[in-house]
Design a protein around this motif. Structure first.
Motif, short mmCIF file in Angstrom:
data_model
loop_
_atom_site.label_atom_id
_atom_site.label_comp_id
_atom_site.label_asym_id
_atom_site.label_seq_id
_atom_site.Cartn_x
_atom_site.Cartn_y
_atom_site.Cartn_z
N MET A 84 50.51 28.63 46.81
CA MET A 84 51.18 29.87 47.22
C MET A 84 51.34 30.84 46.05
N LEU A 85 51.67 30.29 44.88
CA LEU A 85 51.78 31.14 43.70
C LEU A 85 50.41 31.72 43.35
N SER A 86 49.37 30.92 43.49
CA SER A 86 48.02 31.40 43.21
C SER A 86 47.63 32.53 44.16
N PHE A 87 47.96 32.35 45.44
CA PHE A 87 47.64 33.40 46.42
C PHE A 87 48.36 34.70 46.07
N ALA A 88 49.64 34.60 45.73
CA ALA A 88 50.41 35.80 45.38
C ALA A 88 49.85 36.48 44.13
N LEU A 89 49.51 35.69 43.12
CA LEU A 89 48.95 36.25 41.89
C LEU A 89 47.63 36.94 42.16
N SER A 90 46.79 36.31 42.97
CA SER A 90 45.47 36.87 43.25
C SER A 90 45.57 38.15 44.08
N PHE A 91 46.46 38.15 45.08
CA PHE A 91 46.51 39.27 46.01
C PHE A 91 46.89 40.58 45.32
N ASP A 92 47.80 40.51 44.32
CA ASP A 92 48.25 41.77 43.71
C ASP A 92 47.71 41.96 42.29
N GLU A 93 46.67 41.21 41.89
CA GLU A 93 46.12 41.36 40.55
C GLU A 93 45.28 42.63 40.46
N VAL A 94 45.45 43.39 39.39
CA VAL A 94 44.74 44.67 39.27
C VAL A 94 43.93 44.80 38.00
N ILE A 95 44.42 44.28 36.87
CA ILE A 95 43.75 44.54 35.59
C ILE A 95 42.40 43.84 35.52
N VAL A 96 42.39 42.51 35.74
CA VAL A 96 41.14 41.77 35.70
C VAL A 96 40.19 42.23 36.81
N THR A 97 40.77 42.55 37.98
CA THR A 97 39.96 42.99 39.12
C THR A 97 39.23 44.29 38.80
N THR A 98 39.87 45.18 38.07
CA THR A 98 39.26 46.46 37.73
C THR A 98 37.93 46.27 36.99
N PHE A 99 37.86 45.23 36.17
CA PHE A 99 36.66 44.99 35.37
C PHE A 99 35.59 44.19 36.12
N THR A 100 35.94 43.54 37.21
CA THR A 100 34.99 42.64 37.88
C THR A 100 34.69 43.01 39.33
N ALA A 101 35.27 44.08 39.83
CA ALA A 101 35.10 44.42 41.26
C ALA A 101 33.90 45.30 41.53
N GLY A 102 33.38 45.97 40.53
CA GLY A 102 32.30 46.92 40.79
C GLY A 102 32.81 48.10 41.59
N GLN A 103 32.16 48.40 42.72
CA GLN A 103 32.55 49.54 43.55
C GLN A 103 33.51 49.15 44.67
N GLN A 104 33.92 47.91 44.72
CA GLN A 104 34.82 47.46 45.78
C GLN A 104 36.27 47.76 45.43
N SER A 105 37.09 47.84 46.46
CA SER A 105 38.51 48.14 46.25
C SER A 105 39.37 47.08 46.92
N THR A 106 40.10 46.33 46.11
CA THR A 106 41.15 45.47 46.65
C THR A 106 42.39 46.34 46.88
N VAL A 107 43.43 45.77 47.44
CA VAL A 107 44.64 46.55 47.73
C VAL A 107 45.23 47.17 46.47
N PRO A 108 45.42 46.44 45.37
CA PRO A 108 45.98 47.08 44.17
C PRO A 108 45.11 48.21 43.62
N ILE A 109 43.79 48.03 43.64
CA ILE A 109 42.90 49.09 43.15
C ILE A 109 42.97 50.30 44.07
N TRP A 110 43.03 50.05 45.39
CA TRP A 110 43.17 51.16 46.34
C TRP A 110 44.46 51.93 46.06
N MET A 111 45.55 51.22 45.83
CA MET A 111 46.83 51.87 45.56
C MET A 111 46.77 52.69 44.28
#
Length: 267
Positions: free
Chosen positions: A197-224
């Motif tokens: 559950m902690l892993s899910f919560a950390l992953s769902f709202d992670e933004v810094i690492v995602t910014t470098f590895t998402a390419g053109q995709q947008s997760t919820v934090p990047i969209w926000m």
């Protein structure tokens, strides 16, 4: 002496309350302005109360796409974290080998490093090996730090468990799989669930690492992050923020009470 103790106690309570309000007032402000009729600025007091922004957010396809992507990444990353984190914790707990402490340190290093360092490192490695950015690159990035939460939870539980039950199981003729299934797994089940559950919560709202590895995709934090710079999108962004608060807070609370109840039974 007593007066000095009372002054110290009052000072400690005051500092605690200050810290509590300093952390939680910004969250309350976000929730409050999700119901504001104001479209551009943060007026106080609120010019009016409305729930229309929740309807607007519900109809936005880009929001749903971001939520689906974040959910997919979080579920897959959590599954990988549970699998690898459990195996790593079992290996470190039971085995004695040269460099054991170094291995343990390397496992927890990703969550100790600043997110921007992890993000740049992963992006550089993916670019070096020619890996195209996709959902799977986000999953790999998130799994690196999600493994740590499961590893720490399971290892802590194993250290509090009696190894005599495992030895008794083996003495009674159980094979390693049966011992794991009927003895070890029930003992670490709540730790696995809490770590997941902690892993899910950390992953769902992670933004810094995602910014470098998402390419053109947008997760919820990047969209926000993208939408918040647009003044007319702030109310909708606040609504999505309320959703993220719920999605990340509920698993953390459940994980807390699971580990708390289990600790109470141990005592």
């Amino acid at each position: 002496m007593r007066s000095k103790w009372n002054l110290g106690s009052i000072g400690l309570k005051t500092a605690t309350l200050f810290g509590f309000f300093f952390i939680h007032i910004p969250i309350l402000i976000i929730i409050m302005y999700a119901f504001s009729t104001d479209e551009k600025t943060f007026q106080f007091p609120l010019p009016g109360f409305t729930t229309k922004w929740f309807g607007v957010a519900w109809e936005r396809n880009d929001i749903w796409e971001a939520i689906i992507l974040s959910s997919q990444v979080a579920f897959i990353s959590t599954f990988i974290a549970i699998l690898l984190g459990t195996l790593a914790s079992l290996a470190v707990y039971r085995s004695q080998f040269f460099g054991k402490e170094i291995i343990s340190f390397l496992v927890i290093l990703p969550i100790a490093l600043p997110g921007i360092v992890t993000g740049i490192s992963l992006r550089s490695a993916m670019s070096l090996f020619g890996i195209p950015f996709s959902t799977w690159t986000i999953v790999i990035a998130h799994a690196t730090f999600c493994i740590v939460t499961v590893y720490n939870n399971v290892l802590a539980r194993l250290r509090r468990s009696s190894h005599s039950m495992v030895e008794a199981s083996m003495d009674l003729g159980a094979n390693p799989w049966q011992t794991f299934r009927f003895v070890i797994l029930p003992n670490i089940a709540t730790a696995l669930l809490a770590g997941g559950m902690l892993s899910f919560a950390l992953s769902f709202d992670e933004v810094i690492v995602t910014t470098f590895t998402a390419g053109q995709q947008s997760t919820v934090p990047i969209w926000m992050l993208t939408e918040f710079i647009r003044p007319r999108q702030r109310p909708v962004t606040n609504v999505v923020a309320v959703f993220v608060i719920l999605v990340t807070t509920i698993p953390i609370l459940v994980a807390y009470y699971l580990t708390k109840e289990d600790d109470g039974r141990k005592k």
